[in-house]
Scaffold this motif. Structure first.
Motif, PDB file in Angstrom:
ATOM      1  N   ASN A  43      36.129  53.556  46.080  1.00  0.00           N
ATOM      2  CA  ASN A  43      34.952  53.817  45.383  1.00  0.00           C
ATOM      3  C   ASN A  43      33.831  54.303  46.409  1.00  0.00           C
ATOM      4  O   ASN A  43      33.983  54.188  47.613  1.00  0.00           O
ATOM      5  CB  ASN A  43      34.691  52.383  44.848  1.00  0.00           C
ATOM      6  CG  ASN A  43      33.461  52.283  43.954  1.00  0.00           C
ATOM      7  OD1 ASN A  43      32.166  52.282  44.381  1.00  0.00           O
ATOM      8  ND2 ASN A  43      33.723  52.306  42.743  1.00  0.00           N
ATOM      9  N   SER A  75      37.823  52.107  40.621  1.00  0.00           N
ATOM     10  CA  SER A  75      37.047  51.984  39.666  1.00  0.00           C
ATOM     11  C   SER A  75      36.882  50.508  39.367  1.00  0.00           C
ATOM     12  O   SER A  75      35.825  50.091  38.581  1.00  0.00           O
ATOM     13  CB  SER A  75      37.555  52.644  38.266  1.00  0.00           C
ATOM     14  OG  SER A  75      38.947  52.027  37.783  1.00  0.00           O
ATOM     15  N   VAL A  76      37.754  49.611  39.546  1.00  0.00           N
ATOM     16  CA  VAL A  76      37.681  48.013  39.660  1.00  0.00           C
ATOM     17  C   VAL A  76      38.144  47.505  41.024  1.00  0.00           C
ATOM     18  O   VAL A  76      38.563  48.438  41.815  1.00  0.00           O
ATOM     19  CB  VAL A  76      38.356  47.350  38.428  1.00  0.00           C
ATOM     20  CG1 VAL A  76      37.799  47.987  36.921  1.00  0.00           C
ATOM     21  CG2 VAL A  76      39.930  47.960  38.607  1.00  0.00           C
ATOM     22  N   THR A  78      40.911  46.019  42.574  1.00  0.00           N
ATOM     23  CA  THR A  78      42.127  45.916  42.331  1.00  0.00           C
ATOM     24  C   THR A  78      42.545  44.942  43.249  1.00  0.00           C
ATOM     25  O   THR A  78      42.427  44.674  44.164  1.00  0.00           O
ATOM     26  CB  THR A  78      43.019  47.382  42.256  1.00  0.00           C
ATOM     27  OG1 THR A  78      42.966  47.688  43.742  1.00  0.00           O
ATOM     28  CG2 THR A  78      42.502  48.418  41.178  1.00  0.00           C
ATOM     29  N   GLY A  87      42.784  44.711  37.737  1.00  0.00           N
ATOM     30  CA  GLY A  87      41.407  44.283  38.166  1.00  0.00           C
ATOM     31  C   GLY A  87      41.431  42.713  38.086  1.00  0.00           C
ATOM     32  O   GLY A  87      40.651  42.075  37.090  1.00  0.00           O
ATOM     33  N   ASP A  92      36.957  38.532  43.274  1.00  0.00           N
ATOM     34  CA  ASP A  92      35.648  39.255  43.439  1.00  0.00           C
ATOM     35  C   ASP A  92      34.613  37.946  43.486  1.00  0.00           C
ATOM     36  O   ASP A  92      33.248  38.343  43.896  1.00  0.00           O
ATOM     37  CB  ASP A  92      35.365  39.826  41.789  1.00  0.00           C
ATOM     38  CG  ASP A  92      36.255  40.809  41.511  1.00  0.00           C
ATOM     39  OD1 ASP A  92      37.042  41.181  42.410  1.00  0.00           O
ATOM     40  OD2 ASP A  92      36.099  41.469  40.203  1.00  0.00           O
ATOM     41  N   LYS A 111      28.371  46.942  37.173  1.00  0.00           N
ATOM     42  CA  LYS A 111      29.702  47.662  36.282  1.00  0.00           C
ATOM     43  C   LYS A 111      30.967  46.772  36.165  1.00  0.00           C
ATOM     44  O   LYS A 111      31.600  46.799  34.947  1.00  0.00           O
ATOM     45  CB  LYS A 111      30.083  48.903  37.196  1.00  0.00           C
ATOM     46  CG  LYS A 111      31.131  49.956  36.514  1.00  0.00           C
ATOM     47  CD  LYS A 111      32.643  49.211  36.897  1.00  0.00           C
ATOM     48  CE  LYS A 111      33.720  50.273  35.938  1.00  0.00           C
ATOM     49  NZ  LYS A 111      34.829  49.712  36.022  1.00  0.00           N
ATOM     50  N   PHE A 112      31.429  46.000  37.185  1.00  0.00           N
ATOM     51  CA  PHE A 112      32.540  45.145  36.952  1.00  0.00           C
ATOM     52  C   PHE A 112      32.184  43.960  36.159  1.00  0.00           C
ATOM     53  O   PHE A 112      33.156  43.527  35.405  1.00  0.00           O
ATOM     54  CB  PHE A 112      33.403  44.925  38.315  1.00  0.00           C
ATOM     55  CG  PHE A 112      32.950  43.815  39.166  1.00  0.00           C
ATOM     56  CD1 PHE A 112      32.600  42.538  38.807  1.00  0.00           C
ATOM     57  CD2 PHE A 112      32.445  44.246  40.450  1.00  0.00           C
ATOM     58  CE1 PHE A 112      32.524  41.661  39.729  1.00  0.00           C
ATOM     59  CE2 PHE A 112      31.879  43.298  41.353  1.00  0.00           C
ATOM     60  CZ  PHE A 112      32.157  41.932  41.157  1.00  0.00           C
ATOM     61  N   ASP A 115      32.493  45.182  32.784  1.00  0.00           N
ATOM     62  CA  ASP A 115      33.804  45.078  32.368  1.00  0.00           C
ATOM     63  C   ASP A 115      34.195  43.786  31.988  1.00  0.00           C
ATOM     64  O   ASP A 115      35.249  43.851  30.870  1.00  0.00           O
ATOM     65  CB  ASP A 115      34.804  45.611  33.668  1.00  0.00           C
ATOM     66  CG  ASP A 115      34.453  46.901  33.935  1.00  0.00           C
ATOM     67  OD1 ASP A 115      33.968  47.662  33.045  1.00  0.00           O
ATOM     68  OD2 ASP A 115      34.945  47.432  34.970  1.00  0.00           O
TER      69      ASP A 115
END
Length: 464
Positions: A43, A75-76, A78, A87, A92, A111-112, A115
Motif C-alpha cells: 500500500n 488493499s486491506v 492481510t 483481511g 488491525d 478505508k478499512f 470495509d
C-alpha cells in the motif's frame, strides 16, 4: 520487461528453471535472462517511522514486525501475502497502535473501517474478515464470528483518535458501532459471551499453536464485550446521545458484575484459570473488584515467572494486554526481560532462526506462515515505552507529548521517529541526555531517568 499486473506473491527465495542468467554457463542453449528483480508491492501509505536501540535484539525485532506489517499492507491489511491474503480484522486493532506509530493511516484507516461497515450483517454482526470473501459455515463457525476480531470496528476508531486527535471515524460510524454492540448484547447470556476464537495461537511448549489452549474462550470474548461497552459510553457522549450513554452505562455495570461473578476467584484473586491472558485482560480494563487489583497483578507476575525466568504464554489476542498491563503499572523492566532473549517464545528466537518477517507462531519451526504481523504487539511498547513517545494523559493527537525513554543494563541508547498530523516527532536519548524534534504547534515534556525534566516547544532541542 515483464511483470504480473493482476496478482502478487509473497516469497523469500526465487528459483529459476528453464533459463539461465546472463553470464552463466549455457550448454543447452536455454533462454537467457538479462536481469531479474523482485518488487516489494505494498500500500502507498507513507512509512514515517524509524527505530533503533543499543540492544540489537530490539532493533531487529522492530524490523521483523515492520517488514511483516508492510508486506501485508495491500488493499486491506492481510494476514499473509503468500497464502490466504484475507483481511482478518483482529490484528488491525491489537497491533493498531504499532501501525499508527509506523505509518500514515489517515486514508487507509478510514478505508478499512468502511470495509468493515460494508461487511456488517443486517443483525449487526461483523465477520472476522472484511471484505468477507469467504464464509466458513457451521463446521468452522468460530472463524466467521469472534468478538476480538469484530471489535476492531469499535476499538480502532479510538486508537485513530489517540494518534491523530480525530474523532471522525467514531462520528461517522457510530450507528454501525451501536449495531454491533447491540448484537453482542443479543448473544450474551447473563452478560457472558461464549463464542469466538479466544486467545488464538497462544503458547504451550513443544506444541503447535491454534485454538486457545491456556485461557477460556468465554473470558476473552466477554472481556472484549466490556471493552466495547466502555468505548461506546465515550462514543455516545461524543455524539451527545444521552439515551445510549445511559443504556451502555447500565449494561457495563451489569456485564462487569457478571464477568467478575463467573470468572473471578475471590479466594485466590485470579481470573479464569489464572493464565496470563486471564488476568491481563481485567487488569487492562480496570474491572477488578474493589481492592483486589494488586493481588490479581501479583498472580499475573507469578505466571510470567512460573518457569523461573520471565516468559509469556499469550497469543494473538492476549499478548497486547499482557505487555500493556505490565507497562501501565511501571513494570517496563519485566517487559524488557520477557523479550530480551533468543529462546522461544519470543522474537529473539525468530531472529536466531533467520526470519526476515514475523512468523505466525512463536515457534516458526512448527510451520504455517512465516510472514504474519499478528504477533507484532511489542512495537507499540518500543515506541510508547522504550522510546517513551506518548500523549499527555487525557489528550489526543500528540500535540502535548510526553517523552520518557526507558533504559536498563544493556540498553543505553534509543532512537525513534514517528509523526502526528503536525509533523515529525523524533527522540535520540541516553540515560543522561536527549535530542528531540517537536513539530510546529506542539510541545513536549521530556523526562530523563536521572530525574531531569524539560518542557520544550517546537523545533530541535538537545537536553542534558
Amino acid at each position: 520487461p515483464w511483470h504480473p499486473n493482476f496478482s502478487y506473491y509473497g516469497f523469500r527465495y526465487i528459483q529459476v528453471e528453464g533459463a539461465v542468467m546472463r553470464g552463466e554457463p549455457n550448454p543447452d542453449n536455454l533462454p537467457v535472462i538479462n536481469d531479474l528483480q523482485s518488487c516489494f508491492v505494498h500500500n502507498s501509505a507513507e512509512e514515517y517511522s524509524t527505530f533503533e536501540s543499543s540492544n540489537p535484539l530490539f532493533t531487529n525485532t522492530h524490523r521483523l514486525i515492520e517488514r511483516a506489517e508492510r508486506s501485508n499492507m495491500q488493499s486491506v491489511f492481510t494476514d499473509c501475502p503468500h497464502r490466504e491474503k484475507l483481511g482478518w480484522l483482529e490484528q488491525d486493532q491489537l497491533c493498531g497502535p504499532s501501525l499508527l506509530y509506523n505509518y500514515d493511516l489517515t486514508t487507509f484507516g478510514p478505508k478499512f473501517i468502511h470495509d468493515i461497515c460494508d461487511a456488517q450483517k443486517t443483525d449487526g454482526n461483523v465477520p472476522t474478515i472484511a471484505p468477507q470473501y469467504v464464509e466458513f459455515g457451521n463446521k468452522w463457525g468460530d472463524f466467521d464470528e469472534s468478538p476480538e476480531w469484530a471489535s476492531t470496528l469499535i476499538i480502532f476508531p479510538f486508537q485513530y483518535l489517540e494518534q491523530y486527535g480525530d474523532n471522525s471515524l467514531i462520528l461517522k460510524h457510530y450507528e454501525a458501532m451501536c449495531h454491533y454492540t447491540d448484537f453482542l448484547t443479543s448473544r450474551a447470556e447473563n452478560g457472558i459471551l461464549s463464542f469466538g476464537l479466544g486467545d488464538w495461537y497462544d503458547y504451550q511448549e513443544n506444541a503447535a499453536a491454534g485454538f486457545s489452549k491456556n485461557t477460556p474462550v468465554p473470558l476473552v470474548a466477554s472481556a472484549h464485550y466490556i471493552y466495547d461497552l466502555q468505548l461506546m459510553i465515550r462514543a455516545s457522549q461524543m455524539v451527545k446521545n444521552k439515551k445510549n450513554t445511559k443504556k451502555y452505562k447500565a449494561l457495563l455495570k451489569q456485564v462487569t458484575a457478571s464477568f467478575n461473578n463467573k470468572f473471578f476467584n475471590s479466594d485466590s484473586c485470579y481470573y479464569g484459570n489464572n493464565s496470563q491472558c486471564s488476568n491481563a485482560l481485567p487488569l487492562f480494563l480496570g474491572i477488578c473488584p474493589n481492592k483486589t487489583e494488586d493481588r490479581v497483578y501479583d498472580n499475573l507476575i507469578a505466571e510470567v515467572m512460573k518457569s523461573g525466568k520471565p516468559r509469556l504464554t499469550t497469543g494473538d489476542v492476549g499478548n497486547r494486554y499482557l505487555i500493556q498491563s505490565l507497562s501501565q503499572r511501571g513494570d517496563d523492566q519485566l517487559v524488557y526481560d520477557m523479550f530480551n532473549h533468543y529462546e522461544t517464545p519470543g522474537y529473539g528466537f525468530q531472529i536466531k532462526e533467520g526470519m526476515t518477517t514475523l512468523s505466525e507462531q512463536w515457534n516458526p519451526q512448527f510451520g504455517t506462515s512465516l510472514n504474519h504481523f499478528m504477533m507484532g504487539h511489542l512495537d507499540e511498547w518500543l515506541f510508547k515505552s522504550m522510546a517513551g513517545i506518548q500523549n499527555v494523559n487525557g489528550t489526543h493527537g500528540l500535540p502535548n507529548i510526553i517523552i520518557k525513554p526507558f533504559f536498563t543494563n544493556g540498553l543505553d541508547k534509543v532512537k525513534a521517529t514517528t509523526a502526528n498530523l503536525y509533523g515529525t516527532i523524533s527522540v535520540e536519548a541516553t540515560p543522561t541526555s536527549a535530542t528531540v524534534e517537536i513539530p510546529v504547534g506542539c510541545k513536549a515534556t521530556v523526562i530523563l531517568p536521572n530525574g531531569k525534566t524539560f518542557t520544550v516547544g517546537s523545533g530541535k532541542h538537545s537536553l542534558y
